[in-house]
Motif scaffolding. Sequence first.
Motif, short mmCIF file in Angstrom:
data_model
loop_
_atom_site.label_atom_id
_atom_site.label_comp_id
_atom_site.label_asym_id
_atom_site.label_seq_id
_atom_site.Cartn_x
_atom_site.Cartn_y
_atom_site.Cartn_z
N PHE A 46 0.84 -1.19 0.00
CA PHE A 46 0.00 0.00 0.00
C PHE A 46 0.88 1.24 0.00
N LEU A 47 0.46 2.27 -0.73
CA LEU A 47 1.09 3.57 -0.63
C LEU A 47 0.52 4.29 0.59
N ILE A 96 -3.46 1.79 -9.68
CA ILE A 96 -2.30 0.95 -9.36
C ILE A 96 -1.06 1.54 -10.02
N VAL A 97 0.03 1.58 -9.28
CA VAL A 97 1.32 1.92 -9.86
C VAL A 97 2.11 0.64 -10.02
N PHE A 98 2.45 0.29 -11.26
CA PHE A 98 3.34 -0.83 -11.51
C PHE A 98 4.77 -0.33 -11.43
N SER A 124 12.83 0.54 -8.41
CA SER A 124 12.12 1.81 -8.20
C SER A 124 11.13 1.77 -7.04
N ALA A 125 10.92 0.59 -6.45
CA ALA A 125 9.88 0.45 -5.42
C ALA A 125 10.14 1.35 -4.22
N GLY A 126 11.39 1.47 -3.80
CA GLY A 126 11.71 2.27 -2.62
C GLY A 126 11.36 3.74 -2.80
N ALA A 139 2.23 -2.32 -7.31
CA ALA A 139 2.44 -3.71 -7.73
C ALA A 139 3.84 -3.83 -8.31
N GLU A 140 4.64 -4.65 -7.67
CA GLU A 140 6.01 -4.82 -8.13
C GLU A 140 6.06 -5.88 -9.23
#
Length: 337
Positions: free
Chosen positions: A99-100, A120-122, A127-129, A218-219
């Motif tokens: 979750f953001l 959703i952000v893929f 880049s997840a961090g 979503a990674e």
Amino acid sequence: MAIDTTRTVSVILAAHDASASLVRAIRSACAEPETAQVIVIDDASSDDTRAIALQEAGRDTRVNVIALDTNVGPGAARNKGLDAATAPFAAILDSDDFFLPGRLSRLMSAGRCDIAADNIVFTNPESAGSLAERDWSRRDVRFQSLDTESFVAGNLRRRGIARGELGFLKPILSTAFLNAHGLRYDESLRLGEDYDLYVQMLLAGASMMLTSAPGYAAEIRSGSLSARHRTADLERLHDALSRHLATPDLAPGTSKAMRAHLAEVRIKRDHRLFLDLKRERGPIAALRYAFGAWNRPAPITRAIARDKLRLDSAAGDALPQDGMRLLLPDAAFSQET
């Protein structure tokens, strides 16, 4: 059903061999003040998933662990979580996603509804961090209502771009509505199980609200959302879509959208079966299947071409250089600092 503001969401987190990402997923849910419980279903993992989940349960009493000794698949595992949910709403969180910050608060502003969904952000692992560190509170959180026709149509292929499938959405769902209508995940589905549940809810009269403001990350790892699916999975999805279409008294627009979606899945199934036959029994058997019905050769040929050109990539496959992409397009996203 009115949305309250505190401790209103049970987060359902099915996990199988998810030791690398589970802590991040759980803690992103626990960081939300609206989270009443995080139900982790360990689906007979062979790694440290269960131990990590129990460790997080010791860290936060809202974390509950359901340990399965036999692997049952994502739909059945999520159903066990839904059966154990005690809050007015349930949120599905995949074990490699998160979750953001402020996500649930934004969803709570949707008003009276049974399904509240956000963008959703893929993202890729690199880049997840930085994604989690962005300030999402400044986003415009305007909601629009979606009916069954609009939702189904939002899953159809659009020419020349990666598919923006609304079935990827991870909304919060009214547990009262699910229970009142006896709705759960179809445990036979390994593809499209989220989409199937949302359509079942909409057909039963659920109200749905959607915002383009992102709240779910979503990674994407290489190949994790490939457009290539097993033939059996496509066959089961095809059967589920056929059941949707058999619902009595469908509105004409809804029926049209459902037929178009069914046709897309049928072509993908036929294409996959053609490739299976070519690999297992040779090109002659594959060609016999392709020409076994008048409506197969041209779609299979086009599907092969699209596969070669990667025109049917799923929503998460096409990431730009910065490693982030929205499911629902929003030009403002690229302008954020």
